[in-house]
Design an enzyme around this catalytic site. Structure first.
Site, PDB file in Angstrom:
ATOM      1  N   GLY A   1     -18.059   4.919  11.477  1.00  0.00           N
ATOM      2  CA  GLY A   1     -19.331   5.603  11.279  1.00  0.00           C
ATOM      3  C   GLY A   1     -19.154   6.812  10.384  1.00  0.00           C
ATOM      4  O   GLY A   1     -18.765   7.891  10.855  1.00  0.00           O
ATOM      5  N   TYR A   2     -19.417   6.616   9.103  1.00  0.00           N
ATOM      6  CA  TYR A   2     -19.357   7.744   8.163  1.00  0.00           C
ATOM      7  C   TYR A   2     -20.777   8.065   7.685  1.00  0.00           C
ATOM      8  O   TYR A   2     -21.337   9.095   8.025  1.00  0.00           O
ATOM      9  CB  TYR A   2     -18.483   7.398   6.959  1.00  0.00           C
ATOM     10  N   SER A   3     -21.355   7.146   6.889  1.00  0.00           N
ATOM     11  CA  SER A   3     -22.666   7.427   6.286  1.00  0.00           C
ATOM     12  C   SER A   3     -23.757   7.558   7.343  1.00  0.00           C
ATOM     13  O   SER A   3     -23.640   7.024   8.440  1.00  0.00           O
ATOM     14  CB  SER A   3     -23.046   6.300   5.324  1.00  0.00           C
TER      15      SER A   3
ATOM     16  N   SER B   1     -20.729  -1.564   9.325  1.00  0.00           N
ATOM     17  CA  SER B   1     -20.393  -2.984   9.264  1.00  0.00           C
ATOM     18  C   SER B   1     -19.816  -3.412  10.597  1.00  0.00           C
ATOM     19  O   SER B   1     -19.009  -2.693  11.184  1.00  0.00           O
ATOM     20  CB  SER B   1     -19.364  -3.239   8.166  1.00  0.00           C
TER      21      SER B   1
ATOM     22  N   GLU C   1       0.462   0.796   0.522  1.00  0.00           N
ATOM     23  CA  GLU C   1       0.445   0.276  -0.834  1.00  0.00           C
ATOM     24  C   GLU C   1      -1.018   0.180  -1.246  1.00  0.00           C
ATOM     25  O   GLU C   1      -1.774  -0.583  -0.675  1.00  0.00           O
ATOM     26  CB  GLU C   1       1.144  -1.090  -0.830  1.00  0.00           C
TER      27      GLU C   1
END
Lengths: 377, 375
Positions: free
Chosen positions: A121-123, A155, A239
């Site tokens: 949960g960022y935006s 998502s 990587e």
């Protein structure tokens, strides 16, 4: 410069290939039981969480081994390594760096064994590219935080067991990056509501997730209160060259060439159309550039440098290539493109790939400000 | 796996950069470009003495014996400062003689090319401006064990100054029945002149061959069998030109970024505005890709010959498109000052226009990439 691998590295590549020969499921079989079998076999090799330290249950793979593993998997169009993408990509590395021992013991084994599924949960509805202005709040109440607000573009939130989120625990002061805290929240908590948002392809991958007085134990805080920004920004020495993405695109290009071979353009075979030829050649050249950029960045990492803003270069290259590639494909399909199908599906999906993880304009800002030293806007 | 420069290559870069910054600042470049020869003989002599003119000539022929992966570092730096010199042409002539010539021929010409006393160049293109083998029409008419050349070569770099030309000509009707030979400027029937150039830091012109007799000692390899050597030579040309283009594009980009930091409008450096900073970020992406494609092609020349044609074409195609765009963007981001003689931006724009077609533009190279890629 030397593009050869050591005998040990070649032996590792052979090991990956033998594994694929034995365990790779057929391309048309991605059933849950099949993927579970695949993940168990991978887990036995410690190839899930391969970049994580061995003492945390990971594979302790070197950068070169990570590169070889990802490249071989991508060439074979193999299913992902482990099913908990967000858990492996974000949550695990953050836990390894900032988690307390009991937090690591609670969460890492489940992520590695594909027993759990994380979402992030960022935006928020009013907060996208400018992440630090987020509004979701957590108030301390004894040994709990009380969480209110909502997250968007979450998502897999409709399947996830846990969410890794950023919220504000004290008001924005002089530095906007302070006062943001990282919490690990069970999706079963009372007060969470998940509403689907359909992507333009018609698929349900995204959601908006609401938090109404959701109580979160203080022990589920990752890192110090107010220091969540650091938790999210720091990453392990993964990587991150983008080489395996270029391998994926090489496969797309091969399919595009096949499509061009059987298509017509302007009333003649498409391959006789110089514009089609030069476009395909341009894609091939750009994909090479992307793979080679990745190898230079990987070399830099092997020499002790830290991957940072240069990942924006290949992210922009990917945007330059993928959308025009799908534009050419749908043009070659002509009116056939109206009927839908896998090319059309991908032609739409790539618009999301290009935006996820930061829009092209954000990537340009990163390069301009952090690499070229131009002033912030 | 290691795709990075060695310490020696980094050292070479910093030495060349220091030399050019000190000896050939932009006023010097402009001054040299204004002379009839188009370059400074004094600086050329210094460059030779530093061992840079013969950088890739093997030591037994008087050179430094380094590889093309080192040469691109040198050319990147001469490109960055738009240094006017016949370096690229000399390297090309030397490579042709080394690749296709006999031991005797190498001993005859390479030492003088390596020490800068002889200026060499290659003469391939004709009036039709096509690199395709079938379009090379100049025919070597057999005369005993010699051939006689009648015709013209166009777009010959340093045509007016060269002492020696490696000339491509036809020895049969099959497309690939090509030959290479060394023609010296003082030989009978040889005449050359410098033409007008859009880029004052680069000279080229026409070579006239009026019944020039070329003896067997000057024919590189066997008559009619130089197709592969010529193809390799053209790939070398594409790679060397891409190296100079990368350097020039870097020079232009650095200059434009600096301008965006210095120039203030609406109360702020213009580099703060996304309309300015975003094209500069895209330019950075282009530079990164140019580097990767170029360095890989140069590595292939040394270590993986079968990859050279594709790698060379990808490098040159990308560089041609990207540098041209950067020339246009560079002027626009500078605004009106970019449209003056005083500013150096136009020199970079001119260089982009000189370099784009040299050894094949993007149309030529993308078509080759398509063919090599099976379409």
């Amino acid at each position: 410069m030397d593009f050869h691998f050591t005998p040990q590295e070649e032996a590792f590549r052979q090991e990956v290939r033998s594994f694929l020969a034995e365990h790779l499921p057929p391309a048309d079989d991605r059933e849950p039981e099949t993927l579970a079998r695949w993940n168990r076999a991978l887990a036995e090799k410690r190839w899930i969480g391969f970049s994580w330290p061995r003492e945390e249950g990971g594979g302790g793979g070197t950068l070169i081994q990570q590169f070889i593993l990802k490249e071989e998997m991508s060439k074979a169009d193999a299913p992902p390594l482990g099913s908990d993408f967000m858990g492996l990509q974000w949550v695990g590395p953050a836990l390894i760096r900032h988690g307390k021992e009991d937090q690591k013991r609670r969460f890492l084994p489940d992520i590695l064994a594909s027993r759990t599924l994380w979402c992030t949960g960022y935006s928020e509805p009013a907060v996208g590219s400018d992440l630090a202005s987020l509004q979701t709040r957590a108030e301390r109440d004894g040994e709990e935080y009380v969480l209110n607000g909502s997250k968007i573009w979450t998502s897999a939130a409709h399947h996830a067991k846990w969410i890794f989120l950023l919220c504000r625990t004290s008001p924005e002061k002089e530095s906007r990056y302070h006062g943001i805290t990282c919490l690990l929240v069970s999706m079963q908590s009372p007060g969470i509501e998940v509403q689907p948002i359909l992507t333009l392809t018609g698929n349900h991958t995204f959601n908006q997730t609401f938090f109404n007085d959701v109580r979160v134990p203080v022990n589920n805080r990752l890192g110090q209160e107010g220091e969540g920004w650091k938790v999210v920004m720091g990453a392990l020495a993964n990587e991150r060259s983008g080489i395996s993405e270029s391998t994926e695109m090489e496969r797309e290009l091969e399919a595009l060439k096949q499509l061009a071979r059987r298509s017509r353009s302007g009333g003649r075979p498409a391959l006789e159309d110089p514009s089609v030829r030069s476009e395909i050649a341009r894609f091939e050249t750009w994909i090479s550039a992307m793979r080679l950029n990745g190898m230079r960045y990987l070399t830099n990492q092997l020499r002790g440098g830290h991957p940072s803003s240069e990942t924006s270069v290949n992210k922009l290259m990917r945007g330059r290539i993928e959308i025009p590639m799908m534009e050419l494909a749908t043009r070659l399909l002509g009116n056939g493109a109206q009927e839908g199908g896998s090319w059309q599906e991908r032609a739409l999906t790539f618009h999301g790939t290009v935006i996820g993880g930061g829009t092209p304009n954000i990537q340009r800002n990163i390069i301009a400000q952090r690499i070229l030293g131009l002033p912030k806007d | 796996m290691n795709f990075g420069m060695t310490e020696e290559q980094d050292l070479l870069r910093s030495e060349v950069r220091k030399f050019l910054d000190e000896q050939s600042p932009m006023e010097e470049v402009r001054g040299a470009a204004d002379t009839p020869e188009g370059f400074s003989r004094a600086l050329w002599k210094q460059l030779s003495e530093l061992g840079w003119v013969g950088l890739v000539t093997p030591e037994e022929y008087g050179g430094a014996g380094l590889g093309w992966d080192d040469l691109v570092v040198l050319l990147e730096e001469t490109g960055r400062t738009l240094f006017p010199s016949p370096l690229l042409s000399c390297v090309m002539a030397g490579a042709a003689i080394l690749d296709a010539g006999s031991e005797e021929q190498r001993r005859a010409w390479l030492p003088a090319l390596a020490d800068g006393s002889c200026i060499g160049t290659v003469a391939v293109l004709e009036e039709g401006d096509s690199l395709l083998p079938r379009d090379l029409r100049l025919r070597g008419e057999p005369d005993g064990d010699a051939v006689v050349l009648h015709g013209e070569k166009h777009f010959v770099a340093e045509a007016g100054e060269a002492d020696l030309f490696v000339v491509a000509f036809r020895s049969g009707d099959a497309d690939e029945a090509l030959s290479l030979a060394v023609v010296e400027a003082h030989a009978e029937g040889v005449r050359s002149e410098t033409g007008r150039s859009l880029d004052p830091t680069k000279r080229s012109g026409t070579l006239h061959l009026d019944g020039v007799r070329v003896g067997p000692d000057a024919i590189l390899g066997s008559l009619g069998e130089a197709g592969p050597a010529l193809a390799l030579l053209l790939d070398r040309g594409a790679i060397a030109t891409s190296a100079e283009m990368l350097g020039a594009a870097e020079g232009l980009h650095a200059m434009t970024v600096q301008y965006a930091k210095d120039r203030t409008q609406f109360g702020s450096p213009i580099g703060r505005y996304q309309g300015v900073k975003h094209p500069l970020a895209e330019g950075y992406v282009d530079l990164e890709c140019m580097k990767s494609l170029l360095y890989y092609a140069a590595w292939a020349l040394e270590a993986s010959p079968e990859e050279v044609p594709l790698a060379a074409s990808q490098a040159k195609a990308f560089a041609s498109e990207a540098f041209s765009q950067m020339g246009i963007t560079g002027i626009q981001l500078h605004g009106a000052i970019g449209y003056t003689q005083d500013s150096d931006v136009h020199l970079y724009l001119r260089r982009s226009k000189w370099a784009r077609p040299a050894f094949g533009d993007e149309a030529y190279h993308y078509d080759r990439v398509a063919t090599l890629g099976g379409i």
